[in-house]
Design a protein around this motif. Structure first.
Motif, PDB file in Angstrom:
ATOM      1  N   THR A   6       0.854  -1.254  -0.016  1.00  0.00           N
ATOM      2  CA  THR A   6      -0.119   0.031   0.037  1.00  0.00           C
ATOM      3  C   THR A   6       0.909   1.095  -0.169  1.00  0.00           C
ATOM      4  N   TYR A   7       0.483   2.158  -0.428  1.00  0.00           N
ATOM      5  CA  TYR A   7       1.259   3.653  -0.694  1.00  0.00           C
ATOM      6  C   TYR A   7       0.422   4.851   0.023  1.00  0.00           C
ATOM      7  N   GLY A   8       1.177   5.838   0.317  1.00  0.00           N
ATOM      8  CA  GLY A   8       0.537   6.890   0.939  1.00  0.00           C
ATOM      9  C   GLY A   8       1.699   7.826   1.439  1.00  0.00           C
ATOM     10  N   THR A   9       1.161   9.162   1.616  1.00  0.00           N
ATOM     11  CA  THR A   9       2.155  10.199   2.200  1.00  0.00           C
ATOM     12  C   THR A   9       2.134  10.257   3.857  1.00  0.00           C
ATOM     13  N   TYR A  10       1.302   9.901   4.538  1.00  0.00           N
ATOM     14  CA  TYR A  10       0.980   9.618   5.816  1.00  0.00           C
ATOM     15  C   TYR A  10       1.513  10.705   6.882  1.00  0.00           C
ATOM     16  N   GLU A  15      -5.905   8.651  12.631  1.00  0.00           N
ATOM     17  CA  GLU A  15      -6.721   7.173  12.753  1.00  0.00           C
ATOM     18  C   GLU A  15      -7.129   6.560  11.303  1.00  0.00           C
ATOM     19  N   GLY A  16      -7.289   7.549  10.493  1.00  0.00           N
ATOM     20  CA  GLY A  16      -7.628   6.916   9.163  1.00  0.00           C
ATOM     21  C   GLY A  16      -6.512   6.185   8.578  1.00  0.00           C
ATOM     22  N   HIS A  17      -5.277   6.637   8.699  1.00  0.00           N
ATOM     23  CA  HIS A  17      -4.256   5.663   8.477  1.00  0.00           C
ATOM     24  C   HIS A  17      -3.886   4.541   8.981  1.00  0.00           C
ATOM     25  N   GLY A  45       2.631  18.081  -7.038  1.00  0.00           N
ATOM     26  CA  GLY A  45       1.911  19.389  -6.647  1.00  0.00           C
ATOM     27  C   GLY A  45       1.506  19.463  -5.226  1.00  0.00           C
ATOM     28  N   LYS A  46       2.050  18.601  -4.299  1.00  0.00           N
ATOM     29  CA  LYS A  46       1.717  18.276  -2.878  1.00  0.00           C
ATOM     30  C   LYS A  46       2.686  19.336  -2.359  1.00  0.00           C
ATOM     31  N   LEU A  47       2.470  20.491  -2.016  1.00  0.00           N
ATOM     32  CA  LEU A  47       3.216  21.438  -1.501  1.00  0.00           C
ATOM     33  C   LEU A  47       2.933  21.674  -0.073  1.00  0.00           C
ATOM     34  N   ILE A  92      -5.342   0.167  -1.246  1.00  0.00           N
ATOM     35  CA  ILE A  92      -5.584   1.643  -1.103  1.00  0.00           C
ATOM     36  C   ILE A  92      -6.957   1.911  -0.740  1.00  0.00           C
ATOM     37  N   GLY A  93      -6.937   3.302   0.041  1.00  0.00           N
ATOM     38  CA  GLY A  93      -8.422   3.724   0.430  1.00  0.00           C
ATOM     39  C   GLY A  93      -9.329   3.650  -0.699  1.00  0.00           C
ATOM     40  N   SER A  94     -10.620   3.626  -0.305  1.00  0.00           N
ATOM     41  CA  SER A  94     -11.629   3.976  -1.357  1.00  0.00           C
ATOM     42  C   SER A  94     -11.780   5.114  -1.892  1.00  0.00           C
ATOM     43  N   ASP A  95     -10.869   6.359  -1.399  1.00  0.00           N
ATOM     44  CA  ASP A  95     -10.914   7.418  -2.058  1.00  0.00           C
ATOM     45  C   ASP A  95     -10.226   7.417  -3.420  1.00  0.00           C
ATOM     46  N   TRP A  96      -9.656   6.279  -3.701  1.00  0.00           N
ATOM     47  CA  TRP A  96      -9.047   6.086  -4.962  1.00  0.00           C
ATOM     48  C   TRP A  96      -9.652   5.113  -5.858  1.00  0.00           C
ATOM     49  N   GLU A  97     -11.018   4.879  -5.345  1.00  0.00           N
ATOM     50  CA  GLU A  97     -11.839   3.560  -6.048  1.00  0.00           C
ATOM     51  C   GLU A  97     -11.603   3.949  -7.664  1.00  0.00           C
ATOM     52  N   LEU A 112     -10.013  -0.177   0.027  1.00  0.00           N
ATOM     53  CA  LEU A 112     -10.472  -0.754   1.463  1.00  0.00           C
ATOM     54  C   LEU A 112     -11.315   0.701   1.833  1.00  0.00           C
ATOM     55  N   PRO A 113     -12.290   0.331   2.880  1.00  0.00           N
ATOM     56  CA  PRO A 113     -13.070   1.316   3.083  1.00  0.00           C
ATOM     57  C   PRO A 113     -12.215   2.633   3.874  1.00  0.00           C
ATOM     58  N   ARG A 114     -12.485   3.961   3.541  1.00  0.00           N
ATOM     59  CA  ARG A 114     -11.920   4.967   3.898  1.00  0.00           C
ATOM     60  C   ARG A 114     -12.286   5.399   5.115  1.00  0.00           C
ATOM     61  N   SER A 119      -8.620  13.617   7.562  1.00  0.00           N
ATOM     62  CA  SER A 119      -7.699  13.498   6.666  1.00  0.00           C
ATOM     63  C   SER A 119      -6.373  14.492   7.053  1.00  0.00           C
ATOM     64  N   SER A 120      -5.484  14.107   6.585  1.00  0.00           N
ATOM     65  CA  SER A 120      -4.287  14.916   6.765  1.00  0.00           C
ATOM     66  C   SER A 120      -4.555  16.386   6.305  1.00  0.00           C
ATOM     67  N   THR A 121      -5.133  16.594   5.147  1.00  0.00           N
ATOM     68  CA  THR A 121      -5.608  18.014   4.578  1.00  0.00           C
ATOM     69  C   THR A 121      -6.424  18.709   5.785  1.00  0.00           C
TER      70      THR A 121
END
Ligand code: CTP
Length: 448
Positions: A6-10, A15-17, A45-47, A92-97, A112-114, A119-121
């Motif tokens: 699995t991948y992410g910025t983390y 808790e979501g992570h 672009g994730k600055l 990967i989380g379902s936001d990437w469905e 997987l269910p998000r 969120s980090s944002t």
């Protein structure tokens, strides 16, 4: 053994992570977690990421779910990893469905269910107070800074200072800012300043800002004397404030990747660095040609080249030499040479002479060519004797590139980090020292 990846910025691990990692681990026997590198995040672009890659890896490690942590550094790496690690399931989380269905060709893809509501944002937005920045000076770079600052979250340019009331008002009205002609009043209403005033005023404006408790991002040339640079860093340290030299190339993704490749030995030992930069200008009454405003090729153009040389070869040079062509008391051309114990470097600068603005880093195994304009790096090539081994690297270099330095400046302030590995304080002091030597006419030969 069933392997899951699995991948992410983390960023700001939440808790979501944790739920996601727990669910991913439960899909198999061995979980590999890919954590995005800082440059890869910038590249896409994730600055606004708060934690650096080491902090994010540490946080993932602490969850106890990862059997192996890798760094995700380039587009297309997922396919490489799946094959390399013999992965059975990509999760990967379902936001990437749907977005990773193309990986079905290589392994099973599971969304997987998000976890809702976090969120980090969101965490970044909640924890982040807005950094109010005032611009000192309303010259050519000021509108570019203003525009670029809009790409960095948590930063808001609110005002401009210029002792000339007409210029201050004109700029402020055009860009919907507050105008100030009184520096102390200006400082009272900001958290940080971007010093983009004439070179000779950098030291005073930066010092006053620091003494007033404000963070400083100062344009190049940072200051004109080594002692002044040391003073500013010392005041900032004592007052726990950030002061950063706005040497923009130092913060851009491609340059940083080039440095990593060189440091990891890709071209062997570096023996020679050649950096050139010319900006042929009509000789009018521009400050670039005005000796009383510290104009000239070295003050205008050397900081970027010296940054590259010092980042690659270090600050412990044993000798420096300059060869200059002078017109109306300013150097319209300077060729500079830095001698190290085991390497040499040269920089060619011109305001009245045009040259190819590239960067060549030569090593014992190969060399790197960054074509002109190297300081706006978005591409470079690693070249070897055996041309089949040559490799080209492409990156984004968005807008004017100032967003990368603004992002680092904001990140240092938000994370209470007074030093930047992109340009350490003593590296910035070394750049200033070399410029000061030139201004003192030390080690300088004049060409007729
Ligand atoms: N994730 C999740 N539930 C959340 C947030 C993230 O399941 N509430 C999952 C994502 O779907 C992804 C992994 O955690 O599989 C890493 O996501 P990342 O992008 O690092 O986290 P976000 O909080 O979504 O970050 P951002 O807000 O910066 O996009």
């Amino acid at each position: 053994m069933k392997k899951v990846i699995t991948y992410g910025t983390y960023d700001l691990l939440h808790e979501g992570h944790i739920n996601l990692l727990r669910r991913a681990k439960a899909l198999g026997d061995y979980l590999i977690v890919g954590v995005t590198s800082d440059s890869f995040d910038k590249e896409r672009g994730k600055l606004n990421v708060r934690n650096n890659v080491l902090e994010r890896i540490e946080a993932v490690k602490k969850t106890g779910f990862a059997d192996e942590i890798i760094i995700e550094d380039y587009i297309g790496q997922k396919i490489d990893d799946i094959q390399k690690y013999n992965v059975d399931i990509f999760a990967i989380g379902s936001d990437w469905e749907g977005k990773f269905d193309y990986l079905n060709e290589y392994c099973k893809v599971v969304y997987l269910p998000r976890t809702e509501g976090i969120s980090s944002t969101q965490l970044r937005a909640e924890s982040q107070t807005i950094l109010k920045i005032g611009i000192v000076g309303s010259g050519r770079i000021a509108p570019r800074f203003l525009n670029e600052s809009q790409y960095v979250s948590g930063v808001h340019v609110v005002s401009v200072y210029n002792p000339n009331v007409e210029e201050a008002t004109l700029f402020a009205t055009k860009h919907k800012l507050q105008a100030y002609t009184d520096y102390n009043a200006f400082l009272k209403n900001v958290d940080a300043v971007y010093v983009a005033s004439p070179h000779i005023s950098h030291y005073d404006y930066s010092k006053q800002a620091l003494l007033a408790g404000k963070h400083v991002l100062c344009e190049i040339p940072f200051v004109l004397k080594k002692q002044e640079a040391s003073d500013l860093y010392e005041i900032a340290k004592q007052k726990n404030l950030v002061i950063l030299e706005a040497n923009k190339t130092a913060f851009c993704p491609a340059w940083n990747h080039l440095l990593v490749l060189v440091k990891s030995g890709m071209i062997g030992d570096v023996v020679d660095v050649k950096a050139s930069l010319s900006k042929l200008m009509p000789e009018t009454n521009l400050r670039e040609f005005n000796v009383s405003e510290a104009g000239g090729s070295v003050t205008e153009l050397a900081p970027l080249c010296l940054m590259a040389i010092i980042k690659l070869l270090g600050k412990n040079y044993v000798d420096v030499k300059f060869y200059s062509k002078i017109k109306n008391k300013v150097d319209i051309f300077t060729s500079g040479h830095l001698i190290y114990d085991s390497a040499v470097a040269s920089f060619t600068l011109g305001l009245g002479v045009k040259t190819e603005g590239n960067l060549v880093v030569s090593g014992t195994k190969g060399y790197i060519l960054v074509p002109s304009p190297w300081w706006l790096t978005n591409f470079f090539e690693v070249r070897y004797e055996d041309q089949n081994k040559n490799k080209k690297y492409f990156y984004s270099y968005d807008g004017d590139g100032l967003r990368y330095e603004i992002q680092e400046f904001a990140s240092m302030i938000f994370n209470k980090r007074i030093s930047s590995f992109h340009l350490y304080r003593n590296e910035s002091i070394a750049i200033t020292e070399i410029i000061e030597k030139f201004l003192n006419k030390e080690h300088t030969t004049l060409l007729k």
